[in-house]
Enzyme design. Structure first.
Site, PDB file in Angstrom:
ATOM      1  N   HIS A  89     -13.052 -19.482  62.991  1.00 15.65           N
ATOM      2  CA  HIS A  89     -12.417 -18.858  64.149  1.00 15.65           C
ATOM      3  C   HIS A  89     -13.478 -18.032  64.866  1.00 15.65           C
ATOM      4  CE1 HIS A  89      -9.653 -15.566  65.448  1.00 15.65           C
ATOM      5  NE2 HIS A  89      -8.664 -16.597  65.031  1.00 15.65           N
TER       6      HIS A  89
ATOM      7  N   ASP B 295     -14.585 -15.583  55.328  1.00 17.48           N
ATOM      8  CA  ASP B 295     -13.197 -15.339  56.140  1.00 17.48           C
ATOM      9  C   ASP B 295     -12.066 -15.970  55.194  1.00 17.48           C
ATOM     10  OD1 ASP B 295     -11.182 -15.328  57.800  1.00 17.48           O
ATOM     11  OD2 ASP B 295     -11.916 -16.484  59.285  1.00 17.48           O
TER      12      ASP B 295
ATOM     13  N   GLN C 294      -7.027 -17.177  56.142  1.00 19.45           N
ATOM     14  CA  GLN C 294      -5.859 -18.530  56.033  1.00 19.45           C
ATOM     15  C   GLN C 294      -6.083 -18.853  54.509  1.00 19.45           C
ATOM     16  OE1 GLN C 294      -4.163 -19.339  58.298  1.00 19.45           O
ATOM     17  NE2 GLN C 294      -4.823 -18.513  60.084  1.00 19.45           N
TER      18      GLN C 294
ATOM     19  N   LYS D  48      -0.703 -12.015  57.675  1.00 23.21           N
ATOM     20  CA  LYS D  48      -0.810 -13.545  57.419  1.00 23.21           C
ATOM     21  C   LYS D  48       0.016 -13.781  56.233  1.00 23.21           C
ATOM     22  CE  LYS D  48      -4.453 -14.708  60.624  1.00 23.21           C
ATOM     23  NZ  LYS D  48      -3.556 -15.200  61.762  1.00 23.21           N
TER      24      LYS D  48
ATOM     25  N   CYS E 126      -8.488 -19.920  69.125  1.00 25.36           N
ATOM     26  CA  CYS E 126      -9.690 -19.055  68.768  1.00 25.36           C
ATOM     27  C   CYS E 126     -10.694 -19.848  68.133  1.00 25.36           C
ATOM     28  CB  CYS E 126      -9.189 -17.865  68.072  1.00 25.36           C
ATOM     29  SG  CYS E 126      -8.033 -16.963  68.874  1.00 25.36           S
TER      30      CYS E 126
END
Length: 407
Positions: free
Chosen positions: A121, A198, A201, A224, A361
């Site tokens: 991302h 990261d 997700q 999220k 993105c």
């Protein structure tokens, strides 16, 4: 509690859009919020709205207890060693930029290597691109397999003794691929580097244990995973956070201020200058309670069943191409010959179906996939097979419409 019962706990889902029952398939962009989270935020503003850590009055004490109580919930949720390693931020993007500017800029030099992937991302791509420019370091990319996945072997071949930092997403927001973060961390540490993960997700969908992963930094967002927008977390190992410089200066993060110099508070407040995101943290704590009441393993299993069903149904549509590996998180990214992804999303919206269309993105990944954009349907604990049936029906309608227009 099944998905239909869970769905009833999300007020926004009980509505019609464009004359159709809402089918929300864009949770990878942001999840919806259960009534428990909405009420927790509302209760803070109605009953004990106050600043934290400063006042000795009752409301200030309640607000501080709620804010720091949320930090402890995060610590338990990701299994950090101590709350000092849990920093509240505005979200994953802010967390990653904190590491880039507060840590990497001070410890990476010309000739060093920063390793990332083309799947990242932009939030986990641009900060390292800029750090490479600022420091003179070399930016390297782990080659992707044919299905877009990152393999341990490719990481092994890319990471060297000159690699000072590796930044990688745990789960791709486009392909749904789940990267072997634990194994890559072992390679990074063997070469003396640090690994930044990261987890935007991953945290909503997978069990995260930062000690087991042995990651040095881990970032994720509340919105999220059924929490409010504007609240995120940066986890860092204490030894690294103590070396790291603050990126934002002001009240709350200081220990002592003199005319020509200042000193900083101890962790974690060193990185939380100004009035923090109190309602957001309390809402995130409520979201963690909610997710844990369902069970992260149950959520993962439910999503696995949904994505398997979705891929089976979608593959029955001629001209529809799915991107990514077979084993994935709960999303499906695709294109369809007859229509541009934006047109697909527009037609589906007229049927009350919300999906994402665009480059997500992830422009470098789009270039690697040789497309300008894709459509994406993403699932969460409140979705059902009926939602997927509605998606398929809507896609067939879209295919027929654009097939007739251009025939």
């Amino acid at each position: 509690m099944n998905a239909k019962e869970i769905r009833e706990l999300f007020p926004i889902l009980n509505q019609s859009v464009n004359g159709h029952p809402l089918v929300y398939l864009d949770s990878a962009a942001t999840s919806q919020k259960p009534v428990q989270v909405i009420e927790a935020v509302d209760r803070y503003y109605r009953e004990y709205n106050s600043n934290v850590h400063r006042g000795v009055h009752t409301l200030g004490t309640l607000a501080t207890d709620g804010y720091e109580g949320a930090r402890e919930k995060v610590r338990t949720f990701i299994n950090a060693k101590e709350t000092a390693e849990v920093i509240f931020t505005r979200g994953t993007t802010t967390s990653l930029n904190f590491v880039a500017q507060g840590y990497a800029r001070n410890f990476i030099e010309e000739g060093d290597e920063i390793v990332i992937t083309e799947v990242e991302h932009h939030s986990n791509f641009i900060p390292w691109q800029q750090i490479a420019k600022q420091t003179g370091a070399t930016l390297k990319f782990i080659p992707l397999a044919e299905d877009g996945t990152v393999t341990v072997q490719a990481a092994e071949q890319t990471i060297t003794s000159n690699t000072k930092l590796v930044a990688i997403g745990y789960v791709s927001n486009v392909l749904g691929s789940i990267n072997p973060v634990k194994e890559i961390a072992q390679i990074v540490h063997r070469h003396g580097g640090v690994i930044v993960v990261d987890g935007a997700q991953a945290a909503p969908h997978l069990k995260v244990d930062v000690q087991e992963l042995d990651c040095d930094f881990f970032a994720f967002s509340g919105h999220k995973m059924a929490g409010p927008t504007g609240i995120g977390v940066l986890y860092g190992k204490r030894t690294l956070l103590e070396k790291m410089e603050p990126v934002e200066y002001g009240g709350e993060m200081i220990d002592f201020v003199d005319l020509y110099d200042s000193t900083w508070k101890e962790l974690p407040w060193k990185f939380e200058g100004g009035t923090p995101i109190i309602a957001g943290a309390i809402g995130l704590g409520a979201a963690i309670d909610f997710v844990e009441s369902i069970g992260i393993d149950a959520i993962r299993e439910h999503e696995h069943q949904l994505v398997t069903y979705a891929m089976e149904r979608l593959r029955q549509i001629d001209g529809l191409k799915i991107y990514g590996p077979e084993e994935r998180s709960g999303l499906v990214t695709f294109t369809m010959n007859e229509a541009h992804p934006h047109d697909i999303a527009t037609v589906l919206d007229t049927e009350g179906i919300a999906i994402r269309a665009g480059h997500h993105c992830c422009q470098p990944l789009m270039k690697w996939l040789k497309v300008s954009s894709t459509a994406r349907a993403s699932f969460y604990l409140y979705n059902t097979e009926e939602d997927i049936d509605a998606l398929v029906k809507g896609l067939i309608k879209t295919k027929e419409y654009f097939g007739n227009v251009f025939s």
